[in-house]
Motif scaffolding. Structure first.
Motif, PDB file in Angstrom:
ATOM      1  N   ILE A   1       4.996  -1.814   1.247  1.00  0.00           N
ATOM      2  CA  ILE A   1       6.444  -1.764   1.420  1.00  0.00           C
ATOM      3  C   ILE A   1       6.932  -2.837   2.393  1.00  0.00           C
ATOM      4  CG2 ILE A   1       8.397  -0.318   2.135  1.00  0.00           C
ATOM      5  CD1 ILE A   1       7.042   0.550  -0.510  1.00  0.00           C
ATOM      6  N   ASP A   2       6.187  -3.076   3.460  1.00  0.00           N
ATOM      7  CA  ASP A   2       6.586  -4.094   4.436  1.00  0.00           C
ATOM      8  C   ASP A   2       6.701  -5.463   3.767  1.00  0.00           C
ATOM      9  OD1 ASP A   2       6.444  -2.120   6.441  1.00  0.00           O
ATOM     10  OD2 ASP A   2       4.318  -2.542   6.792  1.00  0.00           O
ATOM     11  N   THR A   3       5.701  -5.820   2.983  1.00  0.00           N
ATOM     12  CA  THR A   3       5.693  -7.112   2.290  1.00  0.00           C
ATOM     13  C   THR A   3       6.789  -7.161   1.236  1.00  0.00           C
ATOM     14  OG1 THR A   3       3.321  -7.314   2.670  1.00  0.00           O
ATOM     15  CG2 THR A   3       4.272  -8.692   0.933  1.00  0.00           C
TER      16      THR A   3
ATOM     17  N   GLN B   1      10.152  -7.821   2.739  1.00  0.00           N
ATOM     18  CA  GLN B   1      10.284  -9.195   3.233  1.00  0.00           C
ATOM     19  C   GLN B   1      10.558 -10.170   2.094  1.00  0.00           C
ATOM     20  OE1 GLN B   1       6.618 -10.010   5.254  1.00  0.00           O
ATOM     21  NE2 GLN B   1       7.264  -8.999   7.141  1.00  0.00           N
ATOM     22  N   ARG B   2      10.037  -9.863   0.906  1.00  0.00           N
ATOM     23  CA  ARG B   2      10.112 -10.826  -0.201  1.00  0.00           C
ATOM     24  C   ARG B   2      11.112 -10.458  -1.290  1.00  0.00           C
ATOM     25  NH1 ARG B   2       3.617 -11.658  -0.932  1.00  0.00           N
ATOM     26  NH2 ARG B   2       3.242 -12.542   1.123  1.00  0.00           N
ATOM     27  N   TYR B   3      11.670  -9.271  -1.259  1.00  0.00           N
ATOM     28  CA  TYR B   3      12.591  -8.827  -2.300  1.00  0.00           C
ATOM     29  C   TYR B   3      13.979  -9.384  -2.005  1.00  0.00           C
ATOM     30  CZ  TYR B   3      14.908  -5.449  -5.459  1.00  0.00           C
ATOM     31  OH  TYR B   3      15.643  -4.849  -6.437  1.00  0.00           O
ATOM     32  N   THR B   4      14.461 -10.294  -2.843  1.00  0.00           N
ATOM     33  CA  THR B   4      15.717 -10.994  -2.576  1.00  0.00           C
ATOM     34  C   THR B   4      16.920 -10.051  -2.535  1.00  0.00           C
ATOM     35  OG1 THR B   4      15.913 -11.588  -4.919  1.00  0.00           O
ATOM     36  CG2 THR B   4      14.942 -13.226  -3.442  1.00  0.00           C
TER      37      THR B   4
ATOM     38  N   ASP C   1      -3.715  -3.169  -4.880  1.00  0.00           N
ATOM     39  CA  ASP C   1      -2.424  -3.642  -4.381  1.00  0.00           C
ATOM     40  C   ASP C   1      -1.658  -4.341  -5.512  1.00  0.00           C
ATOM     41  OD1 ASP C   1      -0.269  -4.674  -3.017  1.00  0.00           O
ATOM     42  OD2 ASP C   1      -1.461  -5.783  -1.547  1.00  0.00           O
ATOM     43  N   ILE C   2      -0.514  -3.786  -5.889  1.00  0.00           N
ATOM     44  CA  ILE C   2       0.317  -4.386  -6.936  1.00  0.00           C
ATOM     45  C   ILE C   2       1.623  -4.937  -6.353  1.00  0.00           C
ATOM     46  CG2 ILE C   2      -0.674  -2.998  -8.808  1.00  0.00           C
ATOM     47  CD1 ILE C   2       1.849  -1.199  -8.620  1.00  0.00           C
ATOM     48  N   THR C   3       1.651  -5.139  -5.056  1.00  0.00           N
ATOM     49  CA  THR C   3       2.869  -5.585  -4.373  1.00  0.00           C
ATOM     50  C   THR C   3       3.413  -6.880  -4.964  1.00  0.00           C
ATOM     51  OG1 THR C   3       2.043  -4.574  -2.344  1.00  0.00           O
ATOM     52  CG2 THR C   3       3.856  -6.134  -2.117  1.00  0.00           C
ATOM     53  N   GLU C   4       2.551  -7.852  -5.158  1.00  0.00           N
ATOM     54  CA  GLU C   4       2.998  -9.160  -5.648  1.00  0.00           C
ATOM     55  C   GLU C   4       3.630  -9.047  -7.034  1.00  0.00           C
ATOM     56  OE1 GLU C   4       3.979 -12.866  -4.807  1.00  0.00           O
ATOM     57  OE2 GLU C   4       2.776 -11.659  -3.456  1.00  0.00           O
ATOM     58  N   LYS C   5       2.994  -8.287  -7.929  1.00  0.00           N
ATOM     59  CA  LYS C   5       3.540  -8.103  -9.282  1.00  0.00           C
ATOM     60  C   LYS C   5       4.898  -7.404  -9.224  1.00  0.00           C
ATOM     61  CE  LYS C   5      -1.047  -7.469 -11.248  1.00  0.00           C
ATOM     62  NZ  LYS C   5      -1.985  -6.472 -11.745  1.00  0.00           N
ATOM     63  N   VAL C   6       4.987  -6.378  -8.394  1.00  0.00           N
ATOM     64  CA  VAL C   6       6.234  -5.626  -8.285  1.00  0.00           C
ATOM     65  C   VAL C   6       7.330  -6.500  -7.689  1.00  0.00           C
ATOM     66  CG1 VAL C   6       7.344  -3.653  -7.164  1.00  0.00           C
ATOM     67  CG2 VAL C   6       5.070  -3.394  -8.165  1.00  0.00           C
TER      68      VAL C   6
END
Length: 191
Positions: free
Chosen positions: A44-46, A49-52, A173-178
């Protein structure tokens, strides 16, 4: 007694293994060729930070909060300046007792109005923050549901540095894909 203790200790890893194997079965209706694990997580932290969308909404919110603080500060300074002028007039003998009491009452009323205004603005910002959080959750959950049509995860957990999950396998970890999917979706809506 030592034998039963040794057997109990030996049983714990066996039961844990069976537990993991049982709960890591593919979801019902999942394609047999699907290699997605039953469990994944999003950092969630990442993501934040990256979700526009979130960054844009947060920037707008911070501007409103800052404008509110500036407005409240300016109103407060105005009341303080008015109070200082009244004290100067009183010291100079330009105000009688009645005028001084009327001025004090007027300043007290202005201060109470300022406090009520401050509470109203803070409540408004709080509601806006809650709406932003609800919209964020709706966006993330909606995208995960779309993504899950293909991936067939049984659980997608939210991982935060200070959260309840102490260790997470990076392969899950699927953070990048999401994040990429959410940003593509957000760019398509041009909010």
């Amino acid at each position: 007694m030592k034998l039963s203790l040794i057997l109990n200790i030996a049983m714990v890893p066996a039961v844990a293994l069976l537990y993991v194997l049982y709960f890591m079965k593919p979801a019902p209706g999942a394609a047999s060729g699907n290699s997605s694990p039953a469990l994944a997580y999003v950092n969630i932290d990442t993501l934040l930070q990256r979700y526009t969308y979130y960054q844009t909404a947060l920037e707008k919110f911070e501007k409103k909060r800052s404008a509110m603080e500036n407005d409240l500060g300016q109103r407060s300074r105005s009341i303080e300046e008015e109070y200082m002028r009244a004290q100067e007039k009183a010291r100079a003998g330009n105000l009688n007792q009645t005028q001084m009491q009327e001025l004090e009452q007027e300043l007290l009323k202005k201060q109470q109005e300022l406090l009520a205004y401050k509470e109203e603005r803070e409540q408004s910002l709080h509601e806006e923050n809650q709406n932003m959080s609800a919209e964020l959750l709706k966006n993330i959950s909606g995208y995960l549901k779309e993504m899950n049509r293909e991936k067939q995860y049984q659980f997608v957990l939210g991982y935060t540095r200070e959260g309840g999950i102490l260790l997470a396998d990076e392969r899950l970890d699927i953070t990048e894909k999401v994040t990429e999917g959410l940003n593509r979706k957000h760019e398509g809506t041009d909010e």
